[in-house]
Scaffold this motif. Structure first.
Motif, mmCIF file in Angstrom:
data_model
loop_
_atom_site.group_PDB
_atom_site.id
_atom_site.type_symbol
_atom_site.label_atom_id
_atom_site.label_comp_id
_atom_site.label_asym_id
_atom_site.label_seq_id
_atom_site.Cartn_x
_atom_site.Cartn_y
_atom_site.Cartn_z
ATOM 1 N N ILE A 33 0.713 -1.084 0.192
ATOM 2 C CA ILE A 33 -0.312 0.808 0.161
ATOM 3 C C ILE A 33 0.378 1.236 -0.531
ATOM 4 N N GLY A 34 1.994 1.196 0.934
ATOM 5 C CA GLY A 34 2.904 2.215 0.662
ATOM 6 C C GLY A 34 3.567 2.781 -0.516
ATOM 7 N N ILE A 35 4.231 1.280 -1.051
ATOM 8 C CA ILE A 35 4.562 2.367 -2.871
ATOM 9 C C ILE A 35 3.592 2.137 -3.556
ATOM 10 N N VAL A 36 2.091 2.034 -3.547
ATOM 11 C CA VAL A 36 1.063 2.327 -4.463
ATOM 12 C C VAL A 36 1.205 3.877 -4.154
ATOM 13 N N GLY A 37 0.485 3.945 -2.637
ATOM 14 C CA GLY A 37 0.600 5.487 -2.526
ATOM 15 C C GLY A 37 1.711 6.562 -3.153
ATOM 16 N N VAL A 44 1.368 11.631 -10.322
ATOM 17 C CA VAL A 44 -0.162 12.295 -9.955
ATOM 18 C C VAL A 44 0.267 13.882 -10.362
ATOM 19 N N VAL A 45 1.185 13.853 -9.502
ATOM 20 C CA VAL A 45 1.795 14.903 -8.069
ATOM 21 C C VAL A 45 3.039 15.730 -9.484
ATOM 22 N N LEU A 46 3.778 15.284 -9.250
ATOM 23 C CA LEU A 46 5.569 15.452 -9.702
ATOM 24 C C LEU A 46 4.884 15.549 -11.201
ATOM 25 N N ILE A 66 -3.434 12.000 -15.511
ATOM 26 C CA ILE A 66 -4.033 12.155 -14.395
ATOM 27 C C ILE A 66 -5.678 11.105 -14.299
ATOM 28 N N VAL A 67 -6.451 11.222 -15.892
ATOM 29 C CA VAL A 67 -7.810 10.285 -15.594
ATOM 30 C C VAL A 67 -6.805 9.219 -15.835
ATOM 31 N N LEU A 68 -6.527 8.946 -16.455
ATOM 32 C CA LEU A 68 -6.359 7.486 -16.628
ATOM 33 C C LEU A 68 -5.237 6.481 -15.767
ATOM 34 N N TYR A 69 -4.847 7.934 -14.810
ATOM 35 C CA TYR A 69 -4.021 6.635 -14.055
ATOM 36 C C TYR A 69 -5.210 6.422 -13.130
ATOM 37 N N PHE A 70 -6.182 6.927 -12.802
ATOM 38 C CA PHE A 70 -6.786 6.340 -11.753
ATOM 39 C C PHE A 70 -7.994 5.461 -12.260
#
Length: 488
Positions: A33-37, A44-46, A66-70
């Motif tokens: 979960i930490g790796i995915v975060g 998304v941010v960088l 960003i849309v495709l990522y989610f």
């Protein structure tokens, strides 16, 4: 007081491994979960927000990424959470008490023991050796105590079997050992249902156990294998998207003479690693689903043989196999050419009047007798192979939307069938034909009788029951009754 002061024996290697698995089951999911975060922050941010929208002025590209990522992130996350919900109950078999095992008479002599692999699940089966009462079998200090049954005494009626055999002989076909008994787990002290396996990592028998997975923190078995396939598939697609996106912008930064930051390189690396790992697991698991095998079943599958008990009704009788070049055995013999017939057994097992008085077990069932033929499968045969598409549907779901939505358990989790615990494939009928079992209505007629004149006549010694006179006593069969299953 002296007992309390005694030092505790050091843990065995198995206990150490089980303790390590419990620790891993807590740490690894949190690490994942930490790796995915972390990857979410990088992409998304960088990349999407800072690099493309704020500094690059490429709002459309940034928003699209960003849309495709989610779009890839949410299916993976939902399937993973659904998988975690099933980890406490992957299909565990209820453990029996140590008193559930049949007491064993003391032996005058101690014959050697033999471990016999009798099914596609690993198990230790005794071949009738008597052991002293309340004695546990331990091969090494690292292995747990294993309760062995006195098979010979059970089959001869001197001792009643442990309770629960009615769950097997009430069906038409079930996996058994070479004696026709259901497979016994001496660690869990219970009969093992078809296709179950004892997982030493958790110390429990699991229905259709696939493997112990540290990434999900537990066992992947019958009740969560479809969710595991979905998670690995979505995770592979998600990681592939991350790898491609990060690789594109790392290459773009280098082409402009800029050095990509360590977070960008880490994003590419993590995407590549998890693409190979999750994608490989997804492809392997889908391949096993098409064959209706588990990871454990697939180990040595082409050479594995097992025994199944097949109900023989009054309309069936045994015919010798025809004499042809297809069935002539080579000089040294081959397992593929061996006669599957291993004998018969009749349930409920006959118990002598004084046998139940020596135990606290309930008296045997008063169910009508059911005679089963004990058949040995050909190497590599899977009795539950329904064909690729039906195999896939039995695991992933009967409807196309079940293949993608992690909502329902696999259809194979429903064990309300009357013929077998799992749906049987066409190989079972072919095995019955190879064993000489046929319906009298389909095998009658002058032409069939004329053809039988050219059949090979087998010696009586090749068709005797595997337990000899002991098994004959259990069945209560006479010479005339044996002729109903064997051709003169």
């Amino acid at each position: 007081m002296s007992q309390c002061c005694q030092p505790r024996p050091p843990p065995t290697s198995l206990e150490n491994r089980q303790a390590a698995n419990r620790t891993t089951a807590l740490i690894v999911p949190a690490l994942l979960i930490g790796i995915v975060g972390y990857v979410t922050w990088v992409v998304v941010v960088l990349i999407g927000t800072n690099y493309l929208i704020q500094h690059g002025g490429r709002n459309g590209t940034g928003i699209a990424i960003i849309v495709l990522y989610f779009m890839f992130f949410f299916p993976m996350t939902i399937s993973y959470l659904r998988l975690l919900m099933t980890i406490p109950h992957p299909g565990y078999i209820e453990k029996g008490s140590s008193t559930a095992a049949t007491p064993v008479r003391p032996a005058k002599e101690a014959p050697p023991q033999h471990n016999i692999q009798a099914s596609c699940t690993s198990t230790k089966v005794q071949d009738g050796t008597n052991q002293s009462a309340d004695k546990k079998y331990t091969s090494t200090p690292q292995e747990p105590a294993v309760t062995l049954l006195d098979t010979k005494a059970i089959l001869s009626g001197e001792l009643p079997p442990p309770s629960g055999t009615e769950r097997f002989y009430s069906r038409d076909v079930f996996a058994c050992d070479q004696n026709g008994l259901p497979i016994w787990c001496g660690v869990c002290n219970n009969w093992k249902p078809d296709r179950s396996h004892h997982g030493s990592d958790v110390g429990r028998c699991v229905l259709k156990m696939d493997h112990f997975c540290p990434w999900v923190g537990g066992v992947v078995g019958e009740r969560n294998f479809n969710f595991f396939v979905q998670f690995c598939s979505y995770a592979g697609i998600y990681a592939l998207f991350v790898m491609i996106v990060m690789a594109i912008f790392v290459a773009e930064a280098r082409s402009r003479g800029n050095s990509p930051g360590g977070n960008w390189v880490a994003g590419v690396t993590l995407g590549a690693v998890f693409t190979l790992f999750a994608g490989g697991m997804a492809m392997t698991s889908i391949g096993l689903a098409l064959k209706n095998l588990t990871t454990i079943d697939n180990i040595g599958h082409q050479r594995r043989v097992m025994h199944i008990a097949v109900l023989v009704d009054s309309a069936q009788h045994r015919q010798p196999r025809p004499m042809s070049t297809d069935h002539v055995k080579p000089t040294h013999g081959s397992e593929d050419d061996e006669d599957p017939w291993q004998g018969t057994i009749t349930y409920p097992l006959t118990v002598m009047p004084d046998a139940s008085s020596e135990t606290t077990l309930p008296p045997p069932s008063s169910s009508p007798p059911r005679t089963f033929a004990i058949l040995r499968t050909h190497p590599g045969m899977n009795p539950w192979n329904l064909g690729a598409f039906r195999n896939f549907k039995s695991i992933m779901g009967n409807h196309w939307y079940d293949w993608f939505l992690p909502l329902r358990h696999s259809p194979c989790c429903n064990h309300d069938r009357g013929d077998s615990m799992y749906e049987l494939g066409p190989d079972v009928e072919r095995l019955k034909t190879d064993a000489g079992l046929s319906s009298s209505s389909s095998r009658g007629g002058p032409s069939r009788r004329k053809h039988r004149k050219h059949r090979h006549r087998r010696e009586d010694s090749e068709d005797v029951d595997i337990m000899g006179s002991t098994l004959a006593n259990v069945n209560g069969s006479t010479g005339r009754e044996r002729n109903s299953f064997e051709s003169a």
